[in-house]
Design an enzyme around this catalytic site. Structure first.
Site, PDB file in Angstrom:
ATOM      1  N   GLN A 119      15.001  88.402  34.750  1.00  0.00           N
ATOM      2  CA  GLN A 119      16.159  88.824  33.952  1.00  0.00           C
ATOM      3  C   GLN A 119      16.144  90.334  33.756  1.00  0.00           C
ATOM      4  O   GLN A 119      17.197  90.986  33.755  1.00  0.00           O
ATOM      5  CB  GLN A 119      16.155  88.137  32.571  1.00  0.00           C
ATOM      6  CG  GLN A 119      16.159  86.615  32.598  1.00  0.00           C
ATOM      7  CD  GLN A 119      17.349  86.028  33.313  1.00  0.00           C
ATOM      8  OE1 GLN A 119      18.450  86.576  33.247  1.00  0.00           O
ATOM      9  NE2 GLN A 119      17.142  84.925  34.017  1.00  0.00           N
ATOM     10  N   HIS A 136      12.103  79.135  33.110  1.00  0.00           N
ATOM     11  CA  HIS A 136      13.046  78.574  34.084  1.00  0.00           C
ATOM     12  C   HIS A 136      14.390  79.323  34.112  1.00  0.00           C
ATOM     13  O   HIS A 136      14.657  80.152  33.264  1.00  0.00           O
ATOM     14  CB  HIS A 136      13.218  77.057  33.884  1.00  0.00           C
ATOM     15  CG  HIS A 136      13.897  76.632  32.626  1.00  0.00           C
ATOM     16  ND1 HIS A 136      14.416  75.367  32.462  1.00  0.00           N
ATOM     17  CD2 HIS A 136      14.142  77.288  31.464  1.00  0.00           C
ATOM     18  CE1 HIS A 136      14.945  75.268  31.269  1.00  0.00           C
ATOM     19  NE2 HIS A 136      14.803  76.394  30.640  1.00  0.00           N
ATOM     20  N   GLU A 137      15.176  79.042  35.140  1.00  0.00           N
ATOM     21  CA  GLU A 137      16.455  79.737  35.378  1.00  0.00           C
ATOM     22  C   GLU A 137      16.290  81.248  35.459  1.00  0.00           C
ATOM     23  O   GLU A 137      17.129  82.005  34.963  1.00  0.00           O
ATOM     24  CB  GLU A 137      17.474  79.393  34.275  1.00  0.00           C
ATOM     25  CG  GLU A 137      18.003  77.979  34.309  1.00  0.00           C
ATOM     26  CD  GLU A 137      18.903  77.700  35.515  1.00  0.00           C
ATOM     27  OE1 GLU A 137      19.292  78.642  36.213  1.00  0.00           O
ATOM     28  OE2 GLU A 137      19.182  76.505  35.758  1.00  0.00           O
ATOM     29  N   GLY A 138      15.218  81.692  36.112  1.00  0.00           N
ATOM     30  CA  GLY A 138      14.936  83.128  36.191  1.00  0.00           C
ATOM     31  C   GLY A 138      14.031  83.530  35.056  1.00  0.00           C
ATOM     32  O   GLY A 138      14.447  83.527  33.899  1.00  0.00           O
ATOM     33  N   ARG A 150      22.577  80.212  32.733  1.00  0.00           N
ATOM     34  CA  ARG A 150      21.654  81.051  31.957  1.00  0.00           C
ATOM     35  C   ARG A 150      22.057  81.101  30.486  1.00  0.00           C
ATOM     36  O   ARG A 150      21.196  81.111  29.602  1.00  0.00           O
ATOM     37  CB  ARG A 150      21.558  82.439  32.585  1.00  0.00           C
ATOM     38  CG  ARG A 150      20.793  82.354  33.895  1.00  0.00           C
ATOM     39  CD  ARG A 150      20.617  83.650  34.643  1.00  0.00           C
ATOM     40  NE  ARG A 150      19.660  83.430  35.717  1.00  0.00           N
ATOM     41  CZ  ARG A 150      19.335  84.314  36.657  1.00  0.00           C
ATOM     42  NH1 ARG A 150      19.905  85.515  36.658  1.00  0.00           N
ATOM     43  NH2 ARG A 150      18.440  84.028  37.580  1.00  0.00           N
TER      44      ARG A 150
END
Lengths: 596, 596
Positions: free
Chosen positions: B454, B447-449, B305
């Site tokens: 978040q 992307h990536e959460g 992240r």
């Protein structure tokens, strides 16, 4: 017919329940009209936008116009759609009967056109540029110019462009260099390069009518030496039919991030590739008076800028409807309190954060649409109002125009951003529609006067003109609304918030103009534009809530909730902006080039 | 060497003057290092990013990877660049000497890698995914897995992917369906479909090592039944060389708005097209313990992240430098007080509103870079700190990670938006670079959460873990900075503003967690994330100002002005957000589907 283009129910709410446009029918110009005739045109546009415009929106983006060195190629669906549009008489929809028009009020015309802007902004740009061009010539052109050029435009045979910018002069029209040399027969020959010309070259119409800003010999420097000329792509034969090539040549196409389907050109005038009568120079005719070209152009600017704002709204609106549809269909995740992995995933719309993103979009696009229709109705009132009301209407329209242009360009772009986010990874792909809306909409804060230009127009010109009369009338109108809303327990809190914000922006305006010199006064003009924008939108929302309050149908509950969103989530953003302005913050003003 | 990729001077300020990374050399792991060795790697990366990555950034976007039904084609410049990158040993830059690495501290490694992310984020994605994959296997893999798969990855012979999402399960990993069947020899056969797999198919490397989340037979439902598997594209022969095709098949490519040069795939595992040993199913091996796959994956999530945040910063940073360059070169318009049309136009940067847009970009990108390097240094400290400090460092890193990911994804995208605006119409064309940065960067909030994920991570997990210990340590760190800054007349005002904001966010946090049920507490989590983000960034800026204050060189004056911008223009935005949170606003929570 259900579609993801616009919400017909919402349009009808705005036109009939809020703006009460049927009242315009009391003016003689619209006496043949009624809600039935308005609805019939709305029906037609909705159907046509679905069938002929939305259907090739993606293809027009993926296969943008291309230039083979000889001619420009555009996918055939564009011409098919535009022929249908012209055959329906829509180019002349707002014109007088004697010009073949429908005498539609501007507010209804704009509501109709919003369907096309939302369905396919790139294809819609061709007729809308033509309409703007025709409106300008109808105001400033001679009878002969109108007969020769405007009538074929209104019939869809000729299309029009606006040629203002040059490669070295974008926002700064004072520096344009294109020159016009007078000829013995009263015509002119033009020489120069024009940049960013939408619709500058194509075979969609029989001819293209360019309206070109240029300088006469010995014209004064700067904006006071600019004249307006009509320069066709093809000169006409004695029967008025397009014949010989004029000396206007396509120098290249601009390849944009979005809005790709509208061919955008660099045009060279008078480079001598074609030589009518054996002489170089593009043949043109003066429109209006010498050296008054900018005034001619800016006379139409209110309408053009409201048009840009409406385009931004339309893109935001269709993006919102796509996101809403996706959020209802796509199932993912579970309620926060549900720890049972065996349970079915819920629809995205069940998540509060997704509703936040949808509600924000709703507040932006319905607010933006309402503002632009409000302004369009002012255009109608300006034409038909009694003399004693005329000044107030014009002043209000002048002060609202930079906001009607810039606010949707900023916040309906943000709506498109949120529409992508609701879709997650899918929204980032070209298999879905929302990424194109976001790319298309990014043009709107740039063209027809950038965000910064709108800010200078508002703070440096509109709120100070006639000793602040424009701001006074706006404040008066807002306070009229808040006074009406205040006694209502459901609306009193909102009215009070809006009153406080109006008080503060008036205070800030005085402080800024007392600051003494324009650099300091105008340094943070963009913040002023944005603060005033949010205040105006809060006013627009309060007006919608006045109509919706107390009604139990879902539609009205949604209006109330979106209005609440605007007052709870958006209007408070203006407070720190106004505090910054009141402090006469000099952070940006004093920043030095060498410190970057 | 001057470039528009990153600002070397600023990187050195952050690394050496502010973070004092040379102090890391006192740890045994870095004892061979010094500023000289760090600078040598930075030099190398800067030069390589310019020469081999930036040079094909546009081409990689215009000619994105395509699939002919048999194989994926990628422009040759990508492989050339990646070979150079691997040959320089950069894939292993952060690894131990015994693995062929350089034992570079993470903070220096990230500063080095930022050059590639800014120069060409799409090409850089391949090695950075490989590094993330290798780091995961180094932590959880067996010695044999490390020898067999990680060593070729660190040498650049094999590349890696992360296969989490499935078409029906994006953010919701609880719903993944890919299954793994145990085999007699201890291996597994996998069956299922994986979506959004970057680098999932190509010929850039000899082999591709997929890390795949899947379910064992009889695994518990939801996230507690997910295991992690290593599944190569090609199975190895007895010498460890790629040989037979595994049953992993490319089902299609995703065509994105930006980040186009990174091939993004839909992969089918076990559809039976290839049948190793005559049996369907993709051959794989368990990594870590059964049903602990998500824990393995999330162990690496902090770093992944922070990596996304750094990518967002890098795109924002290069866009800012492009805008700054353009604003200095392009001459347009005149000072507001200059009414002489004969005078020369001034550079764009002479206009206060252009400086506003540049200063905002500077504040966003330098702030974002500083935050991400700060977090990277925490990763180093986490590895090497004394035991008694370890808990605090880990807690601080945990609480900062969602901000380090989401804040640059939001505000450095806004920087790219402003970079386009500074360029005007030119910025909207593909002839310039900034529109691509904007399109590329739009992926990062997804992307990536996603942004919303978040927000839930921060408010629902990070600030409540260990009875608020993470928030406590963050507050303690911020108050340490404000206490140091308070006696300084130049910084006292900023310290007081930050103290007030911290007090308010702590108050809000308590109120939210007292609200009682998660729906209400977390309804406006995104606003909480954004408010906390601005507070953390104000703290990061105050730290930079502590280093820069009182120094007269242009560079430091610029730092001070950008810090002032952040405190005067940005931090105040958090006040209405916190007020909304404190009110426990239910506008979005109570909005009904049927009201939209």
């Amino acid at each position: 017919m259900s579609s993801l283009i616009l919400d017909r129910r919402d349009l009808e709410f705005m036109l009939y329940e809020w703006l009460q446009v049927e009242q315009l029918c009391m003016f003689p110009r619209y006496s043949d009209h009624s809600r039935e005739t308005f609805d019939a045109v709305l029906d037609l546009c909705e159907q046509m936008a679905n069938e002929h415009f939305a259907s090739h929106n993606k293809k027009n983006d993926a296969q943008e116009p291309w230039f083979d060195g000889e001619q420009v190629h555009i996918i055939p669906e564009v011409k098919q759609a535009l022929d249908v549009f012209a055959e329906a008489g829509l180019i002349a929809a707002g014109q007088d009967y004697e010009l073949g028009g429908m005498q539609l009020p501007t507010v209804v015309e704009k509501a109709c056109f919003a369907w096309f802007l939302a369905a396919n902004v790139a294809t819609a740009a061709y007729p809308f540029l033509t309409i703007a061009n025709a409106n300008l010539l109808l105001h400033w052109g001679t009878k002969q110019q109108i007969d020769t050029w405007v009538k074929p435009m209104l019939a869809g045979r000729f299309f029009g462009t606006m040629c203002l910018s040059e490669p070295q002069a974008g926002s700064s029209l004072a520096d344009i260099r294109t020159r016009a040399e007078p000829q013995a027969d009263g015509s002119y020959r033009l020489f120069g390069n024009k940049m960013w010309i939408s619709g500058g070259e194509h075979s969609l119409s029989e001819n293209i009518v360019h309206l070109v800003l240029a300088r006469l010999p010995d014209a004064p420097p700067g904006v006071k030496g600019i004249s307006l000329f009509l320069v066709p792509k093809l000169l006409l034969d004695e029967h008025g039919n397009p014949a010989e090539r004029n000396d206007v040549v396509l120098a290249g196409l601009n390849h944009k991030m979005g809005y790709r389907g509208t061919v955008n050109t660099l045009l060279n005038f008078g480079e001598g590739k074609f030589t009518p009568d054996g002489k170089a120079g593009a043949v043109g005719w003066l429109v209006g008076e010498p050296n008054k070209g900018l005034a001619c152009m800016f006379h139409m600017m209110n309408e053009a800028r409201i048009g840009v704002g409406l385009g931004a709204v339309a893109l935001g609106y269709t993006g919102y409807l796509h996101a809403l549809d996706y959020a209802r269909e796509r199932r993912q995740g579970r309620a926060l309190a549900n720890k049972d992995p065996h349970s079915q995933p819920v629809a995205l719309i069940e998540h509060a954060d997704v509703r936040r993103m949808l509600l924000a979009q709703k507040a932006y696009v319905e607010g933006g649409l309402a503002l632009n229709l409000y302004c369009a109705k002012l255009v109608d009132e300006q034409r038909d109002a009694l003399d004693e009301e005329l000044d107030d209407i014009s002043l209000l329209l002048d002060v609202l125009t930079p906001i009607a242009k810039s606010w949707p360009s900023q916040w309906c772009l943000e709506a498109n951003n949120l529409a992508i986010q609701v879709h997650g990874g899918y929204g980032y792909t070209r298999d879905y529609n929302v990424e194109q809306f976001y790319r298309d909409n990014r043009l709107n804060p740039i063209h027809e006067g950038t965000h910064g230009i709108q800010a200078l127009d508002l703070l440096g010109r509109k709120v100070v003109m006639q000793e602040g009369a424009g701001l006074d009338i706006l404040v008066q109108k807002i306070q009229q609304t808040t006074a009406e809303a205040a006694p209502d327990p459901e609306l009193a809190g909102y009215a009070a918030e809006l009153d406080a914000a109006v008080y503060q922006i008036c205070d800030v305006t005085q402080q800024l103009h007392a600051a003494g010199h324009p650099e300091l006064t105008l340094a943070n003009a963009s913040v002023y534009l944005e603060a005033m924008g949010h205040i105006v939108l809060a006013w627009i929302w309060l007006q919608q809530m006045q109509v919706a309050k107390g009604r139990q149908e879902d539609f009205y509950r949604g209006k109330m909730q979106a209005g609440q969103y605007f007052f709870n989530w958006e209007l408070p953003k203006a407070a720190p902006w106004m505090a910054l302005l009141a402090d006469l913050d000099t952070t940006c003003l004093l920043m030095q080039d060498s410190w970057f």
